[in-house]
Design a protein around this motif. Sequence first.
Motif, mmCIF file in Angstrom:
data_model
loop_
_atom_site.group_PDB
_atom_site.id
_atom_site.type_symbol
_atom_site.label_atom_id
_atom_site.label_comp_id
_atom_site.label_asym_id
_atom_site.label_seq_id
_atom_site.Cartn_x
_atom_site.Cartn_y
_atom_site.Cartn_z
ATOM 1 N N ALA A 139 0.921 -1.109 -0.063
ATOM 2 C CA ALA A 139 0.003 0.024 -0.123
ATOM 3 C C ALA A 139 0.887 1.192 0.080
ATOM 4 C CB ALA A 139 -1.027 -0.092 1.232
ATOM 5 N N GLY A 140 1.991 1.031 0.745
ATOM 6 C CA GLY A 140 2.741 2.439 0.917
ATOM 7 C C GLY A 140 3.394 2.667 -0.326
ATOM 8 N N SER A 160 10.031 3.110 6.704
ATOM 9 C CA SER A 160 9.638 1.834 6.847
ATOM 10 C C SER A 160 10.860 1.153 7.920
ATOM 11 C CB SER A 160 10.000 1.174 5.478
ATOM 12 O OG SER A 160 9.898 -0.280 5.693
ATOM 13 N N ARG A 169 6.348 -8.808 -2.481
ATOM 14 C CA ARG A 169 6.100 -9.544 -1.367
ATOM 15 C C ARG A 169 5.437 -11.036 -1.833
ATOM 16 N NH1 ARG A 169 7.185 -7.897 3.399
ATOM 17 N NH2 ARG A 169 6.365 -5.629 3.183
ATOM 18 N N PRO A 170 4.402 -11.260 -2.631
ATOM 19 C CA PRO A 170 4.071 -12.552 -3.011
ATOM 20 C C PRO A 170 5.056 -13.469 -3.360
ATOM 21 C CG PRO A 170 2.487 -10.833 -3.556
ATOM 22 C CD PRO A 170 3.614 -10.189 -3.109
ATOM 23 N N VAL A 207 8.510 3.856 13.262
ATOM 24 C CA VAL A 207 7.703 5.034 13.683
ATOM 25 C C VAL A 207 7.188 4.461 15.134
ATOM 26 C CG1 VAL A 207 5.633 6.463 13.544
ATOM 27 C CG2 VAL A 207 7.028 5.666 11.470
ATOM 28 N N ALA A 233 0.202 2.565 6.704
ATOM 29 C CA ALA A 233 0.093 1.475 5.550
ATOM 30 C C ALA A 233 1.039 0.446 6.449
ATOM 31 C CB ALA A 233 0.458 1.769 4.300
ATOM 32 N N GLY A 235 0.775 -2.725 7.452
ATOM 33 C CA GLY A 235 0.793 -4.217 7.222
ATOM 34 C C GLY A 235 0.344 -5.087 8.179
ATOM 35 N N ALA A 236 0.853 -6.037 8.416
ATOM 36 C CA ALA A 236 0.718 -7.246 9.295
ATOM 37 C C ALA A 236 1.924 -7.912 9.755
ATOM 38 C CB ALA A 236 -0.340 -8.424 8.552
ATOM 39 N N LEU A 254 7.529 -15.988 7.838
ATOM 40 C CA LEU A 254 7.968 -15.393 6.568
ATOM 41 C C LEU A 254 7.161 -14.133 6.359
ATOM 42 C CD1 LEU A 254 8.987 -15.201 3.642
ATOM 43 C CD2 LEU A 254 7.786 -17.294 2.881
ATOM 44 N N ARG A 255 7.690 -12.920 6.216
ATOM 45 C CA ARG A 255 7.030 -11.791 5.941
ATOM 46 C C ARG A 255 7.755 -10.593 5.037
ATOM 47 N NH1 ARG A 255 1.520 -10.210 5.700
ATOM 48 N NH2 ARG A 255 1.884 -7.926 5.126
ATOM 49 N N ILE A 281 0.189 -18.865 2.716
ATOM 50 C CA ILE A 281 1.652 -18.936 2.793
ATOM 51 C C ILE A 281 2.414 -20.283 3.209
ATOM 52 C CG2 ILE A 281 3.610 -17.657 3.982
ATOM 53 C CD1 ILE A 281 1.838 -15.238 3.999
ATOM 54 N N GLU A 284 2.383 -22.621 0.034
ATOM 55 C CA GLU A 284 3.228 -21.961 -0.953
ATOM 56 C C GLU A 284 4.744 -22.293 -0.438
ATOM 57 O OE1 GLU A 284 0.626 -18.423 -2.883
ATOM 58 O OE2 GLU A 284 2.217 -17.908 -1.672
ATOM 59 N N LEU A 368 0.388 1.794 16.565
ATOM 60 C CA LEU A 368 0.311 3.201 16.023
ATOM 61 C C LEU A 368 -1.098 3.648 16.223
ATOM 62 C CD1 LEU A 368 2.792 3.874 13.203
ATOM 63 C CD2 LEU A 368 3.052 4.461 15.859
ATOM 64 N N GLU A 414 -6.258 -9.464 3.514
ATOM 65 C CA GLU A 414 -4.987 -9.393 3.356
ATOM 66 C C GLU A 414 -4.590 -9.963 2.095
ATOM 67 O OE1 GLU A 414 -4.411 -12.226 6.656
ATOM 68 O OE2 GLU A 414 -4.875 -10.688 8.151
ATOM 69 N N TRP A 416 -2.599 -8.624 -1.517
ATOM 70 C CA TRP A 416 -1.695 -7.709 -2.180
ATOM 71 C C TRP A 416 -2.276 -6.775 -3.167
ATOM 72 C CZ3 TRP A 416 3.155 -6.618 -1.716
ATOM 73 C CH2 TRP A 416 3.829 -5.939 -2.975
HETATM 74 C C1 LIG Z 1 5.258 -14.564 1.618
HETATM 75 C C2 LIG Z 1 3.803 -13.734 1.225
HETATM 76 C C3 LIG Z 1 3.335 -14.206 0.110
HETATM 77 C C4 LIG Z 1 2.032 -13.582 -0.062
HETATM 78 N N1 LIG Z 1 1.483 -13.763 -1.252
HETATM 79 C C5 LIG Z 1 0.265 -13.110 -1.667
HETATM 80 C C6 LIG Z 1 -0.363 -13.550 -2.744
HETATM 81 O O1 LIG Z 1 -0.086 -14.552 -3.375
HETATM 82 N N2 LIG Z 1 -1.444 -13.009 -3.066
HETATM 83 C C7 LIG Z 1 -2.017 -11.699 -2.162
HETATM 84 O O2 LIG Z 1 -3.163 -11.478 -2.865
HETATM 85 N N3 LIG Z 1 -1.410 -11.540 -1.125
HETATM 86 C C8 LIG Z 1 -0.368 -12.236 -0.721
HETATM 87 N N4 LIG Z 1 0.447 -11.976 0.402
HETATM 88 C C9 LIG Z 1 -0.027 -10.940 1.472
HETATM 89 C C10 LIG Z 1 0.001 -9.483 0.848
HETATM 90 O O3 LIG Z 1 1.668 -9.324 0.767
HETATM 91 C C11 LIG Z 1 -0.360 -8.379 1.755
HETATM 92 O O4 LIG Z 1 -1.547 -8.398 1.888
HETATM 93 C C12 LIG Z 1 0.327 -7.203 1.648
HETATM 94 O O5 LIG Z 1 1.593 -6.834 1.427
HETATM 95 C C13 LIG Z 1 -0.074 -6.040 2.408
HETATM 96 O O6 LIG Z 1 0.210 -4.691 2.171
HETATM 97 P P1 LIG Z 1 0.562 -3.825 3.260
HETATM 98 O O7 LIG Z 1 1.108 -2.615 2.292
HETATM 99 O O8 LIG Z 1 -0.709 -3.405 4.184
HETATM 100 O O9 LIG Z 1 1.652 -4.086 4.302
HETATM 101 P P2 LIG Z 1 3.112 -4.578 3.942
HETATM 102 O O10 LIG Z 1 3.426 -4.987 2.493
HETATM 103 O O11 LIG Z 1 3.244 -5.739 4.921
HETATM 104 O O12 LIG Z 1 3.924 -3.451 4.277
HETATM 105 C C14 LIG Z 1 3.783 -2.999 5.474
HETATM 106 C C15 LIG Z 1 5.191 -1.992 5.880
HETATM 107 O O13 LIG Z 1 4.984 -1.212 6.997
HETATM 108 C C16 LIG Z 1 6.152 -1.282 7.712
HETATM 109 N N5 LIG Z 1 5.993 -0.798 9.191
HETATM 110 C C17 LIG Z 1 5.061 -1.684 9.844
HETATM 111 N N6 LIG Z 1 5.004 -1.010 11.183
HETATM 112 C C18 LIG Z 1 5.914 0.065 11.087
HETATM 113 C C19 LIG Z 1 6.423 0.955 11.940
HETATM 114 N N7 LIG Z 1 5.897 1.087 13.244
HETATM 115 N N8 LIG Z 1 7.362 2.028 11.590
HETATM 116 C C20 LIG Z 1 8.014 1.910 10.346
HETATM 117 N N9 LIG Z 1 7.319 0.910 9.256
HETATM 118 C C21 LIG Z 1 6.600 0.124 9.959
HETATM 119 C C22 LIG Z 1 6.843 -2.716 7.356
HETATM 120 O O14 LIG Z 1 8.211 -2.792 7.527
HETATM 121 C C23 LIG Z 1 6.371 -2.580 5.985
HETATM 122 O O15 LIG Z 1 7.424 -2.172 5.169
HETATM 123 C C24 LIG Z 1 1.470 -12.620 0.762
HETATM 124 C C25 LIG Z 1 2.175 -12.204 1.899
HETATM 125 C C26 LIG Z 1 3.299 -12.537 2.233
HETATM 126 C C27 LIG Z 1 4.247 -12.514 3.444
#
Ligand SMILES: Cc1cc2nc3c(=O)[nH]c(=O)nc-3n(C[C@H](O)[C@H](O)[C@H](O)COP(=O)(O)OP(=O)(O)OC[C@H]3O[C@@H](n4cnc5c(N)ncnc54)[C@H](O)[C@@H]3O)c2cc1C
Length: 510
Positions: A139-140, A160, A169-170, A207, A233, A235-236, A254-255, A281, A284, A368, A414, A416
């Motif tokens: 998202a970010g 980040s 990430r996927p 943060v 943004a 994430g999880a 794995l993240r 996950i 996979e 946060l 959750e 991508w």
């Molecule tokens: C291995 C793997 C495979 C996946 N495969 C699929 C797939 O095939 N299809 C699908 O639809 N989805 C898949 N997903 C899920 C998908 O990747 C997530 O839904 C997506 O990345 C969510 O995006 P996001 O931006 O919300 O969070 P993220 O991509 O997790 O990004 C969050 C960011 O926030 C940062 N952050 C968090 N807290 C703080 C803080 N306090 N200060 C600074 N930075 C911070 C983290 O470091 C990270 O950079 C997969 C996930 C994983 C882990």
Amino acid sequence: MSAPEPERPGPDLTLGVTVDTLAEVGMLAGHVGEEAVLLARRGNEFFAIGAACTHYGGPLAEGLIVEDTVRCPWHHACFSLRTGEALRAPALGPVACWSTELRDGKVFVREKAAATPRARVAPAPAVVRKIVIVGGGAAGFAAAEMLRRQHFQGDIVMLSDDDAPPVDRPNLSKDYLAGNAPEEWIPLRADAFYSEEAIDLRLKTSVAALDVRAREVALADGSRVAYDRLLLATGAEPVRLPLPGIELPHVHTLRTLGDSRAIIAQAAAARRAVVIGASFIGLEVAASLRARGLEVHVVAPEKRPMERVLGPQMGDFVRRLHEEHGVVFHLEDTASAIDARRVTLKSGGTIDANLVVVGVGVRPRLSLAETAGLAIDRGVTVDAYLETGAPGVFAAGDIARWPDSHSGAAIRVEHWVVAQRQGQAAALNMLGAREKFDAVPFFWSQHYDVPINYVGHAEAWDEIAVDGDIAAGDCVLRYRRAGRVLAVASIHRDSDSLMAEVAMESGTAS
Ligand SMILES: Cc1cc2nc3c(=O)[nH]c(=O)nc-3n(C[C@H](O)[C@H](O)[C@H](O)COP(=O)(O)OP(=O)(O)OC[C@H]3O[C@@H](n4cnc5c(N)ncnc54)[C@H](O)[C@@H]3O)c2cc1C
Ligand code: FES
């Protein structure tokens, strides 16, 4: 002897194609010089754009024309036929565009035109000088990229706590982990992108707090960053099981790219892996470790893998698919302890393992938002514009619970693609667009050579209508509740999946 001609798809489109070759709304894959080009017709209008999706190269000619756009068959990206712009993630980069000419009942592809994405929002209000994005994930990144695509001239700071720049990430559980994708495929953009686009990406920057009154975020090092608009943004993070031995060095979750690299390093010296959890996950990872030649055992409490999301038929199929590839399941069982050499099961048995991957789900990173006093309901509550209750503070991705107009419920997913599209929508709204986020959720998962696509959102259903043959990997499953299709899962039925998405968008899915 001359070198063999490289294989080019379809006809040479510069020589012209009889108009009737194309249906009223139709497409043809051809080429111009060495480049694969898609010729598309919409009534009396003809368009020529690059034929390969800029996400993973999906063949756009096998996609679907919707108004003046084409959707990719693989993961539903959407490109403008007029400008080549990637209008919807997961593709972010444009495809090339050519002019066309209609003459004597034939359509000819002429000059290549520069891709010129049109700004969808008016210049940002003067008060929006600095946008801070917390999170360097799906998202970010999509938000930052969209802000610059919309010609936002102000400051963008992306914070980040990861040590890697935004990554695909996927891929970390799929081709990259399996050893089939080189490292250079993993960053979403090269390092130079951030300086060229004046995106102040600060890695390893955590943060610690958010002050919505002062419009500042506080970093873990004590410094503060002010914002005019803020996107959360975060994430999880993987759920960590409270198990004896969970901290041992051969036990992984794995993240991040770092996690995937650590599993690869461990796999190099391992003979047998135990995957705890039969999640998307987890499975996979199982497939990727099999590709690396490890013996793989999966331990999970459910009766069938993925049944909760995909239902029993697909669950049985996924289990069989993995068993055919040598994975051994220990279902309706859990791990009770891990030591350096083995995993002990609750049922009493043990499995020798020198690599353990725990994939038992994730937890949204809400702290946060919580401590800043934002409304929380198993996620950060946002409105249809992805704005939280604090003016100027938006949330997107795995943390956001938004009012989904299709299901009529507030949902959090959750996926991508959803995270990226929310990042894009939030970017537009931070610039004042007031566009509702109303995309139909989509995700995909890949197991060996079997892709599973899923559109919509069904937490519960009263019927699954199966069309096709699941065992043969050629099927569409429709999840209905009270006669209404809530979601559609498919294998190798890309057109059906795209058509289901369009039908859900217009509320006509049946
Ligand atoms: C291995 C793997 C495979 C996946 N495969 C699929 C797939 O095939 N299809 C699908 O639809 N989805 C898949 N997903 C899920 C998908 O990747 C997530 O839904 C997506 O990345 C969510 O995006 P996001 O931006 O919300 O969070 P993220 O991509 O997790 O990004 C969050 C960011 O926030 C940062 N952050 C968090 N807290 C703080 C803080 N306090 N200060 C600074 N930075 C911070 C983290 O470091 C990270 O950079 C997969 C996930 C994983 C882990
Ligand atoms: S290859 Fe086109 S969306 Fe993934």
